[in-house]
Scaffold this active site. Structure first.
Site, mmCIF file in Angstrom:
data_model
loop_
_atom_site.group_PDB
_atom_site.id
_atom_site.type_symbol
_atom_site.label_atom_id
_atom_site.label_comp_id
_atom_site.label_asym_id
_atom_site.label_seq_id
_atom_site.Cartn_x
_atom_site.Cartn_y
_atom_site.Cartn_z
ATOM 1 N N GLY A 230 34.198 22.434 62.303
ATOM 2 C CA GLY A 230 35.557 21.941 62.522
ATOM 3 C C GLY A 230 35.923 20.675 61.775
ATOM 4 O O GLY A 230 37.100 20.324 61.699
ATOM 5 N N GLU A 272 27.206 22.056 63.156
ATOM 6 C CA GLU A 272 27.183 23.435 62.653
ATOM 7 C C GLU A 272 28.295 23.555 61.625
ATOM 8 O O GLU A 272 29.153 24.417 61.713
ATOM 9 C CB GLU A 272 27.541 24.358 63.826
ATOM 10 C CG GLU A 272 26.530 25.360 64.223
ATOM 11 C CD GLU A 272 26.958 26.062 65.510
ATOM 12 O OE1 GLU A 272 26.068 26.490 66.251
ATOM 13 O OE2 GLU A 272 28.165 26.186 65.793
ATOM 14 N N GLY A 274 30.358 24.178 58.251
ATOM 15 C CA GLY A 274 30.382 25.091 57.122
ATOM 16 C C GLY A 274 31.280 24.510 56.045
ATOM 17 O O GLY A 274 30.841 24.079 54.980
ATOM 18 N N ARG A 310 41.846 33.347 51.574
ATOM 19 C CA ARG A 310 42.533 32.377 52.443
ATOM 20 C C ARG A 310 44.037 32.272 52.194
ATOM 21 O O ARG A 310 44.809 32.221 53.152
ATOM 22 C CB ARG A 310 41.861 31.004 52.373
ATOM 23 C CG ARG A 310 40.401 31.025 52.873
ATOM 24 C CD ARG A 310 39.769 29.638 52.946
ATOM 25 N NE ARG A 310 40.295 28.874 54.049
ATOM 26 C CZ ARG A 310 41.215 27.944 53.963
ATOM 27 N NH1 ARG A 310 41.716 27.602 52.798
ATOM 28 N NH2 ARG A 310 41.641 27.335 55.028
ATOM 29 N N TYR A 314 45.911 33.219 55.505
ATOM 30 C CA TYR A 314 46.452 32.098 56.293
ATOM 31 C C TYR A 314 47.635 31.418 55.617
ATOM 32 O O TYR A 314 48.132 30.412 56.122
ATOM 33 C CB TYR A 314 45.390 31.006 56.481
ATOM 34 C CG TYR A 314 44.049 31.443 56.987
ATOM 35 C CD1 TYR A 314 43.904 31.992 58.257
ATOM 36 C CD2 TYR A 314 42.899 31.243 56.220
ATOM 37 C CE1 TYR A 314 42.652 32.355 58.723
ATOM 38 C CE2 TYR A 314 41.644 31.606 56.683
ATOM 39 C CZ TYR A 314 41.531 32.154 57.940
ATOM 40 O OH TYR A 314 40.298 32.504 58.408
ATOM 41 N N CYS A 341 47.731 45.546 45.272
ATOM 42 C CA CYS A 341 49.036 46.114 45.603
ATOM 43 C C CYS A 341 49.453 45.592 46.975
ATOM 44 O O CYS A 341 49.608 46.349 47.940
ATOM 45 C CB CYS A 341 48.955 47.636 45.596
ATOM 46 S SG CYS A 341 48.346 48.257 44.023
ATOM 47 N N GLU A 342 49.557 44.293 47.041
ATOM 48 C CA GLU A 342 49.894 43.576 48.273
ATOM 49 C C GLU A 342 50.646 42.345 47.821
ATOM 50 O O GLU A 342 50.114 41.545 47.039
ATOM 51 C CB GLU A 342 48.603 43.097 48.974
ATOM 52 C CG GLU A 342 47.955 44.069 49.907
ATOM 53 C CD GLU A 342 48.711 44.243 51.208
ATOM 54 O OE1 GLU A 342 49.623 43.444 51.497
ATOM 55 O OE2 GLU A 342 48.370 45.198 51.916
HETATM 56 C C1 LIG Z 1 32.837 29.210 61.746
HETATM 57 C C2 LIG Z 1 31.907 28.507 62.626
HETATM 58 C C3 LIG Z 1 31.357 27.267 62.252
HETATM 59 C C4 LIG Z 1 31.724 26.563 60.984
HETATM 60 O O1 LIG Z 1 33.057 26.205 60.952
HETATM 61 P P1 LIG Z 1 33.635 25.305 59.766
HETATM 62 O O2 LIG Z 1 35.108 25.262 60.024
HETATM 63 O O3 LIG Z 1 33.293 26.007 58.512
HETATM 64 O O4 LIG Z 1 32.990 23.983 59.869
HETATM 65 C C5 LIG Z 1 30.445 26.692 63.110
HETATM 66 N N1 LIG Z 1 30.087 27.283 64.273
HETATM 67 C C6 LIG Z 1 30.593 28.471 64.670
HETATM 68 C C7 LIG Z 1 30.153 29.059 65.949
HETATM 69 C C8 LIG Z 1 31.527 29.104 63.872
HETATM 70 O O5 LIG Z 1 32.047 30.272 64.276
#
Ligand SMILES: *Cc1c(COP(=O)(O)O)cnc(C)c1O
Length: 422
Positions: A230, A272, A274, A310, A314, A341-342
Site C-alpha cells: 500500500g 509486503e 510490491g 493499468r 483503472y 480492438c478495445e
Molecule cells: C497486492 C498485495 C500486496 C502488495 O501491494 P502493493 O500495492 O503492490 O504494495 C501486498 N499484500 C497483499 C496481500 C496483496 O494482495
C-alpha cells in the site's frame, strides 16, 4: 518533480539491436538502492523483514535480487509458492497472504513451512480439515468503515472482501491458541497506492492498539505485525515520492507509544510491498509505428494493454518520455494507443508530448510492478520480453517474449492433426 527515465536514448538504441520492442526494462541499481533504504528505515526494529509481493513482478531474476537484499516473498497462489520454493525461499521467508484459498494451496504453503495468513474466520476450520493447523499463523484484520488520514478518506475497507472483523479476529486467536498454535501474527492492508508518509504510521496505530487488546483479551502475544503493501509511488509528475526514512520513523514513534509500554517491545514488523519496491524501476519500452489524424491525433505504438493493463483497467496515468526528445517542448496533444480492438487500449489520452515521429522510442514509466504481471493474451496478442539493466550497465534477457507456439501450447495436438480432413 521532473520524471526522467533511468536510461538514455543511446542505451536503449543499443538494447533494441538485441531485443525488439516492446519489452519491459528493469533497473537493478534502483531496485537494490531502494530495498536498502527500506531496511535502513526499519533498522530500529529487530526482526523487520520485507516480503516482496510476488504478484507485482513475478520474475525469478528480480526475486533473486530482492532475496540478496534480505527480502522474503509474499505469495497468494500455487505458482507463486512454487516459484519461491524453487528460488530457495524457505519457511519463515514466505508469507502466504491469499484469500478465497483453494485447499491445494494451503497444503503446499503448509508443506513449505510458509507463514499462512488466514483471510477469514471460517478458514480455521477449512485449514484444519485440509492441511492441518501449523505452529505459526497470521490473521488478516479488516476494521470496516473508511480508512482516513486526518480528514482525507484514503480507501474503503468496509467494501473490501479481505480480512476479519475485530470480534472475529479476537475469537480466531483464542481458538488457534486452543489448537496449539505457538507463534502468531496480524496483517492488514487498508489502503492502496498511498502517496503520503502517514499511511504506515496511521495503519500501525490501528494495528498496535488491536494487538494490545488481543493480548489483554486472549493472552495471545503477537510475534509479528505485517503492515502489508500500500505504500505507493507518484505516477504523476506533480506528486512528491514517499520518504521511506520518514515513514520508518513515523512507525517507530507509534511503536514506542503503544507497543513498548504494553510489554510488546519485541514484536517484529513485516512489510509486503510490491509497488513501492519495483514500480519506479521498470519502463515499458515501445516504438511508435503509426500516426493517425482523424477526429484526434493518434500515435500507435507496438505495445498494447496486454503489456500494461493499468491504463485500460483503472484509467491509470503512466508518464511517457519520448527518448531523445527529453528537452523538446511538449506542444503536441496525442492519444497514444495500442492495437487491441478495445477503445480503452490507450496508454495516454490528450497527453501533451513532443512531436512524435515514426520510429521514435517511448519509455512508459513506473511499469516495474503490476505491469508485465497483469498481462494477458486478449486478441491473441503475445506477452513481451523482460530485460534487466544490470548494475554494471550491461543488459540481460530475464524472460523471453512469447511466441505463437506459447500461445497455442495449451491446445494439445492442434497443429498435429489436419483439421480439414473430411
Ligand atoms: C497486492 C498485495 C500486496 C502488495 O501491494 P502493493 O500495492 O503492490 O504494495 C501486498 N499484500 C497483499 C496481500 C496483496 O494482495
Amino acid at each position: 518533480m521532473m520524471k526522467t527515465p533511468f536510461v538514455t536514448k543511446a542505451q536503449v538504441d543499443e538494447m533494441i539491436k538485441k531485443y525488439p520492442t516492446p519489452f519491459h526494462l528493469y533497473d537493478e541499481k534502483g531496485i537494490r538502492e531502494n530495498a536498502r533504504k527500506l531496511y535502513q528505515a526499519f533498522s530500529w526494529n529487530k526482526g523487520f523483514k520485507e516480503f516482496f509481493a510476488v504478484k507485482a513482478t513475478p520474475n525469478p531474476t528480480i526475486l533473486r535480487i530482492l532475496k540478496e537484499e534480505g527480502c522474503g516473498t509474499d505469495c497468494s497462489s500455487l505458482t507463486e509458492l512454487m516459484m519461491s520454493d524453487k528460488l530457495g525461499f524457505t519457511g519463515d521467508e514466505i508469507m502466504f497472504s491469499s484469500n478465497d484459498t483453494p485447499a491445494e494451496e494451503f497444503i503446499l504453503a503448509k508443506k513449505l513451512g510458509a507463514t499462512i495468513n488466514l483471510d477469514d474466520f471460517t478458514h480455521i476450520d477449512f485449514l484444519e480439515k485440509t492441511a492441518g493447523i501449523p505452529e505459526k499463523i497470521c490473521c488478516r484484520y479488516n476494521p470496516g468503515g473508511t480508512f482516513s488520514i486526518s480528514t482525507t478518506i484514503m480507501d474503503n475497507p468496509g467494501d473490501a472482501k479481505y480480512g476479519m472483523t475485530k470480534d472475529q479476529i479476537i475469537e480466531a486467536y483464542r481458538i488457534l491458541k486452543g489448537k496449539g498454535v505457538k507463534r502468531f501474527g496480524m496483517h492488514a492492508f487498508l489502503a492502496s497506492n498511498t502517496v503520503t508518509n502517514d499511511y504506515y504510521p496511521v495503519l500501525a496505530r490501528t494495528l498496535f492498539e488491536v494487538a494490545v487488546e488481543i493480548k489483554e483479551k486472549t493472552g495471545v502475544k503477537l510475534d509479528f505485525i505485517n503492515l502489508s503493501g500500500g505504500v505507493g509511488v507518484p505516477y504523476t509528475p506533480d506528486k512528491e515520492p514517499n520518504d521511506i526514512l520518514a515513514i520508518g520513523e513515523g512507525v517507530r514513534k507509534v511503536y514506542e507509544e503503544i507497543l513498548v509500554p504494553a510489554g510488546m517491545g519485541d514484536v517484529a514488523l513485516y512489510t509486503e510491498l510490491g509497488r513501492f519496491m519495483l514500480a519506479p524501476y521498470g519502463h515499458l519500452i515501445t516504438t511508435a509505428i503509426h500516426e493517425k489524424h482523424t477526429h484526434k491525433e493518434y500515435i500507435g505504438v507496438d505495445a498494447c494493454a496486454v503489456n500494461l493493463m493499468r491504463p485500460a483497467m483503472y484509467g491509470a496515468y503512466h508518464h511517457i518520455t519520448v527518448l531523445g526528445k527529453e528537452n523538446e517542448p511538449c506542444d503536441h496533444k496525442y492519444d497514444v494507443t495500442g492495437s487491441l480492438c478495445e477503445n480503452n487500449d490507450k496508454f495516454a489520452i490528450d497527453r501533451m508530448l513532443p512531436k512524435i515521429d515514426m520510429g521514435d522510442v517511448l519509455a512508459i514509466h513506473d511499469t516495474g510492478a503490476h505491469g508485465f504481471a497483469m498481462g494477458y493474451n486478449y486478441n491473441g496478442k503475445l506477452k513481451s520480453a523482460e530485460v534487466l539493466l544490470c548494475e554494471d550497465g550491461s543488459t540481460k534477457l530475464i524472460r523471453r517474449a512469447e511466441t505463437p507456439d506459447d500461445y497455442f501450447a495449451t491446445l494439445d495436438g492442434f497443429w498435429d492433426v489436419d483439421l480439414n480432413v473430411k
